[in-house]
Design a protein around this motif. Structure first.
Motif, PDB file in Angstrom:
ATOM      1  N   HIS A  82       0.826  -1.215   0.000  1.00 42.40           N
ATOM      2  CA  HIS A  82       0.000   0.000   0.000  1.00 42.40           C
ATOM      3  C   HIS A  82       0.861   1.266   0.000  1.00 42.40           C
ATOM      4  O   HIS A  82       0.511   2.258  -0.649  1.00 42.40           O
TER       5      HIS A  82
ATOM      6  N   ILE B 244      -7.316  12.976  -5.855  1.00 39.66           N
ATOM      7  CA  ILE B 244      -8.318  13.024  -4.769  1.00 39.66           C
ATOM      8  C   ILE B 244      -8.646  11.597  -4.310  1.00 39.66           C
ATOM      9  O   ILE B 244      -8.732  11.324  -3.107  1.00 39.66           O
ATOM     10  N   PHE B 245      -8.781  10.693  -5.266  1.00 40.21           N
ATOM     11  CA  PHE B 245      -9.053   9.289  -4.922  1.00 40.21           C
ATOM     12  C   PHE B 245      -7.906   8.756  -4.052  1.00 40.21           C
ATOM     13  O   PHE B 245      -8.126   8.151  -2.998  1.00 40.21           O
TER      14      PHE B 245
ATOM     15  N   ALA C  12      -7.928  10.321  -0.538  1.00 38.43           N
ATOM     16  CA  ALA C  12      -9.005   9.813   0.336  1.00 38.43           C
ATOM     17  C   ALA C  12      -8.785   8.339   0.670  1.00 38.43           C
ATOM     18  O   ALA C  12      -8.901   7.924   1.828  1.00 38.43           O
ATOM     19  N   TYR C  13      -8.441   7.532  -0.348  1.00 36.13           N
ATOM     20  CA  TYR C  13      -8.294   6.088  -0.133  1.00 36.13           C
ATOM     21  C   TYR C  13      -7.096   5.788   0.779  1.00 36.13           C
ATOM     22  O   TYR C  13      -7.235   5.148   1.827  1.00 36.13           O
TER      23      TYR C  13
ATOM     24  N   THR D 273      -7.338   7.285   4.404  1.00 31.25           N
ATOM     25  CA  THR D 273      -8.207   6.484   5.275  1.00 31.25           C
ATOM     26  C   THR D 273      -7.522   5.159   5.616  1.00 31.25           C
ATOM     27  O   THR D 273      -7.525   4.732   6.775  1.00 31.25           O
ATOM     28  N   TYR D 274      -6.927   4.523   4.606  1.00 33.57           N
ATOM     29  CA  TYR D 274      -6.292   3.213   4.813  1.00 33.57           C
ATOM     30  C   TYR D 274      -5.188   3.305   5.874  1.00 33.57           C
ATOM     31  O   TYR D 274      -5.155   2.510   6.812  1.00 33.57           O
TER      32      TYR D 274
ATOM     33  N   LEU E  55      -6.578   3.999   9.452  1.00 33.57           N
ATOM     34  CA  LEU E  55      -7.226   2.807  10.010  1.00 33.57           C
ATOM     35  C   LEU E  55      -6.202   1.718  10.331  1.00 33.57           C
ATOM     36  O   LEU E  55      -6.278   1.063  11.367  1.00 33.57           O
ATOM     37  N   GLU E  56      -5.242   1.550   9.430  1.00 30.66           N
ATOM     38  CA  GLU E  56      -4.214   0.522   9.638  1.00 30.66           C
ATOM     39  C   GLU E  56      -3.426   0.813  10.927  1.00 30.66           C
ATOM     40  O   GLU E  56      -3.145  -0.097  11.713  1.00 30.66           O
TER      41      GLU E  56
ATOM     42  N   VAL F  32      -5.705   0.000  13.943  1.00 28.39           N
ATOM     43  CA  VAL F  32      -5.959  -1.429  14.134  1.00 28.39           C
ATOM     44  C   VAL F  32      -4.681  -2.203  14.453  1.00 28.39           C
ATOM     45  O   VAL F  32      -4.637  -3.020  15.372  1.00 28.39           O
ATOM     46  N   ARG F  33      -3.606  -1.928  13.712  1.00 30.28           N
ATOM     47  CA  ARG F  33      -2.389  -2.749  13.848  1.00 30.28           C
ATOM     48  C   ARG F  33      -1.268  -2.114  14.661  1.00 30.28           C
ATOM     49  O   ARG F  33      -0.234  -2.734  14.877  1.00 30.28           O
TER      50      ARG F  33
ATOM     51  N   MET G 283      12.471  12.435   5.905  1.00 25.99           N
ATOM     52  CA  MET G 283      11.361  11.586   5.439  1.00 25.99           C
ATOM     53  C   MET G 283      10.087  11.906   6.221  1.00 25.99           C
ATOM     54  O   MET G 283       8.997  11.951   5.653  1.00 25.99           O
TER      55      MET G 283
END
Lengths: 95, 303
Positions: B9, B62-63, B66-67, B70-71, B74-75, B78-79, B127
């Protein structure tokens, strides 16, 4: 869990994209008049608004120009320093 | 021996974000500098097609924003942070002071004013700056671009059309800074000795243990080992391309000094040899980088 994250992210991206994709042709300059025009402002307000916006635009133009002048010098100095740093690191790696 | 440096990703986000961002600069800068970059319209078949492409790449950016935004959030929730050294989403005072101290010590070492180079985790200070600065700038461009795309949807523009030009100045100014940013970023991370002609770690997701031990010492102990072959780069051509980049950046740094405030028309630059050279070389370099990114991404998938 990984798939759930991908799914949620994908849905968020689609929602974010919807207004753009649905208007990609209708709202573009390709279709002609899309910019709001001064002639659409009532004539009694037009002069005052024009003067006000001229002042605001001038301030922003000057501010952006100064920021870009500073940023340009900063980027050049940082790039030279960082390039030299990688040269030194590479020398260490080779040794 | 190789170490896993970036996830799939992260590689995809870098590729989509950088290619769409560079294409937005290539198709957008000629509007700000029509006198110097008018030839770009010719490449794409005219200004109408170029502006349409600008909107298409904006949709892709933009995609991606946003994608992947969010990913990654959330990752992280969660992780956890895994092998990353960015603590608390990079928002804690402790982490920020750590980054600033790392930057100062690193620059002092580079200038020969400190004996030992500071040890860094997965991401060093430059970085971390890239990771935070770029989304902020992209967000400003998305917001200002949206206002210019749909001006009738924003009350402050319909009640005072002059404010449209304020938004345009900000959009164009950030775009110009992004041109400097991309050239500096590539000059530092790809055109330097040991990385030239291209640092493949962001495309293949792998880095050699030997390189990581020098550049990201603290990270090596928590990094995952993966299969792969190290390719050493020792071409002296890196100095030629490094020098070209620095000359280009110096010439680009001159451009804002040549800008004139033309009120509602924004910041304009008249015909000037240095400006034409700086912008022309900058845009040609971006075109080369787009092609190189596509080739490297395909090679990275195969490796």
């Amino acid at each position: 869990m990984s798939r759930a994250i991908v799914a949620v992210a994908f849905v968020v991206a689609l929602i974010a994209l919807y207004p753009y994709v649905s208007n990609i042709s209708t709202a573009s300059s390709l279709k002609g008049s899309y910019v709001f025009k001064w002639s659409e402002i009532p004539i009694e307000k037009r002069g005052t608004l024009y003067e006000e916006s001229l002042k605001t635009v001038t301030k922003f133009n000057n501010a952006v120009k100064v920021l870009l002048e500073i940023a340009g010098i900063f980027v050049v100095i940082l790039t030279v320093i960082e390039y030299y740093k990688y040269y030194k690191i590479h020398k260490e790696e080779v040794e | 021996m190789m170490l896993k440096r970036f996830s799939w990703h992260q590689r995809l986000a870098h590729f989509v974000g950088s290619v769409s961002g560079m294409m937005l600069l290539i198709t957008g800068l000629p509007i700000m500098f029509p006198e110097h970059l008018g030839w770009v319209f010719g490449i794409f078949g005219g200004s109408t097609v170029t502006m349409f492409l600008h909107r298409v790449f904006a949709v892709i950016l933009i995609f991606s924003f946003a994608y992947f935004g969010t990913y990654f959030v959330l990752e992280r929730i969660v992780r956890g942070r895994g092998d990353s050294n960015i603590k608390n989403f990079g928002l804690s005072a402790e982490f920020i002071s750590e980054v600033v101290a790392g930057a100062v010590r690193d620059i002092l070492w580079t200038l020969g004013l400190r004996r030992e180079r500071p040890k860094f985790g997965k991401y060093d200070w430059i970085m971390v700056s890239d990771i935070y600065l770029l989304p902020v700038l992209a967000f400003i461009e998305i917001i200002t671009g949206t206002i210019m795309w749909f001006p009738r949807s924003f009350d402050f523009v319909t009640s005072n059309p002059g404010l449209f030009f304020v938004v345009r100045t900000i959009h164009a100014g950030v775009a110009f800074f992004l041109l400097l940013f991309v050239l500096a970023h590539a000059g530092i991370l790809h055109l330097t000795p040991g990385n030239f002609p291209i640092n493949m770690s962001i495309f293949s997701g792998k880095i050699s243990r030997r390189k990581a031990e020098v550049e990201h010492e603290k990270w090596v102990e928590v990094a995952e080992e993966v299969e792969g072959e190290e390719k050493k780069s020792s071409s002296k051509l890196c100095y030629v391309f490094g020098a070209i980049t620095i000359v280009n950046l110096i010439a680009l740094a001159y451009v804002p000094f040549a800008m004139r405030n033309e009120w509602l028309a924004g910041l304009r630059v008249s015909g000037d040899g240095i400006v034409t050279f700086a912008l022309g070389l900058g845009v040609v370099t971006l075109i080369v980088y787009v092609i190189a990114s596509v080739i490297a991404f395909v090679k990275g998938i195969k490796s």
